[in-house]
Design an enzyme around this catalytic site. Structure first.
Site, mmCIF file in Angstrom:
data_model
loop_
_atom_site.group_PDB
_atom_site.id
_atom_site.type_symbol
_atom_site.label_atom_id
_atom_site.label_comp_id
_atom_site.label_asym_id
_atom_site.label_seq_id
_atom_site.Cartn_x
_atom_site.Cartn_y
_atom_site.Cartn_z
ATOM 1 N N TYR A 49 -70.950 34.970 -32.326
ATOM 2 C CA TYR A 49 -70.566 35.363 -30.978
ATOM 3 C C TYR A 49 -71.784 35.907 -30.239
ATOM 4 C CZ TYR A 49 -65.688 35.001 -32.521
ATOM 5 O OH TYR A 49 -64.486 34.550 -33.009
ATOM 6 N N SER A 151 -59.761 31.931 -41.251
ATOM 7 C CA SER A 151 -59.566 31.563 -39.859
ATOM 8 C C SER A 151 -59.543 30.044 -39.757
ATOM 9 C CB SER A 151 -60.714 32.140 -39.008
ATOM 10 O OG SER A 151 -60.550 31.832 -37.644
#
Length: 297
Positions: A49, A151
């Site tokens: 990120y 995830s």
């Protein structure tokens, strides 16, 4: 069978766009305190990120500014995605060595001694489940990670890793972070949410607004959804269609925990207010029908 866990706050603040918010460290600290006051104490991060892991670094500066925050929040981060530099390509690496190194790097950036939750960010076709379980075991015993999850895993991928993790550390995977929204119905149809409900594992729901697709009107599907979401909003007293989308996701029996992505505290307040909305089965299926383009059989 695992009992429902309450590690996460009712909603989760996602920080994948933190580097784009244009906030000073003090402003970021204020934002963290504001969403904590709303009951959102879990934050979602990942090394990928922001450019050069900027979002973890920036959040670490917030924790350095106010060390008291650390024990009041739950930090989720991830591992496994490696952006390639030419001539290399983007790739996944869930080897034991890669996991251990990634966690140490995240801890350094976040300026903390431990993660509350570590997720394997994407399914790695070269994943050796035994190696992953060994890495998790070492991290758990070293006190660097308290809980583990995945995830974007399919049910079979989740089951494979669960079979190894449960036996190695005596605790099951606690979540599967997946995309859930009225535009993309995949996890409602492929067994992902069925499996999580069976295991009493609450999913983390990302992209609940479909990356902004709910607000576009370039396709018939989007137009149908906007019209139906607006109608249901009026019926249930919602202030916006995004509140209806949040309520639609929360109505799923697997009890998804929503991840919010905005750095605007007013949008966060709007999302939190959606927890008080009541939606009937008919209203839920009306939104489903708008997405599918046909009714139930």
């Amino acid at each position: 069978m695992q009992e429902p866990h309450f590690l996460f706050s009712p909603m989760i603040q996602g920080y994948w766009r933190m580097a784009e918010w244009g906030m000073s460290t003090q402003q970021q600290h204020t934002f963290v305190k504001q969403h904590m006051e709303l009951g959102i104490t879990t934050v979602d991060h990942a090394p990928v990120y922001g450019p050069e892991s900027a979002c973890e670094r920036m959040f670490g500066e917030v924790l350095a500014l106010d060390a008291s925050l650390r024990e009041q929040i739950q930090i989720v981060s991830k591992c496994g995605i490696y952006p390639g530099e030419a001539p290399q390509v983007n790739h996944y690496n869930s080897s034991k060595k890669a996991i251990l190194e990634s966690v140490d790097e995240s801890l350094t950036r976040l300026k903390t001694d431990y993660l509350d939750v570590l997720l394997i960010h994407r399914p790695d076709l070269l994943m050796n489940a035994d190696g992953v379980a060994e890495a998790f075991q070492q991290l758990k015993y070293a006190g660097k990670v308290n809980h583990f999850g995945v995830s974007n895993f399919t049910p079979s991928q989740f089951s494979l890793l669960q079979s190894r993790v449960q036996s190695s550390i005596g605790k099951p995977l606690i979540t599967n972070q997946v995309e859930i929204n009225p535009v993309n119905l995949a996890v409602t149809e492929d067994g992902t949410l069925d499996q999580l409900q069976q295991e009493r594992v609450r999913p983390m729901a990302w992209s609940c607004l479909a990356g902004g697709e709910l607000f576009a009107s370039t396709s018939e599907k989007q137009q149908r959804l906007q019209k139906t979401l607006s109608e249901v909003a009026e019926e249930i007293g919602a202030s916006s269609i995004d509140q209806v989308a949040y309520a639609w996701v929360m109505n799923l029996p697997s009890q998804p925990v929503l991840i919010l992505g905005s750095g605007n505290i007013e949008r966060t307040r709007t999302a939190v207010a959606a927890m008080d909305l009541q939606m009937t089965n008919e209203q839920w299926y009306r939104i489903w029908t708008a997405s599918k383009g046909h009714g139930v059989a």
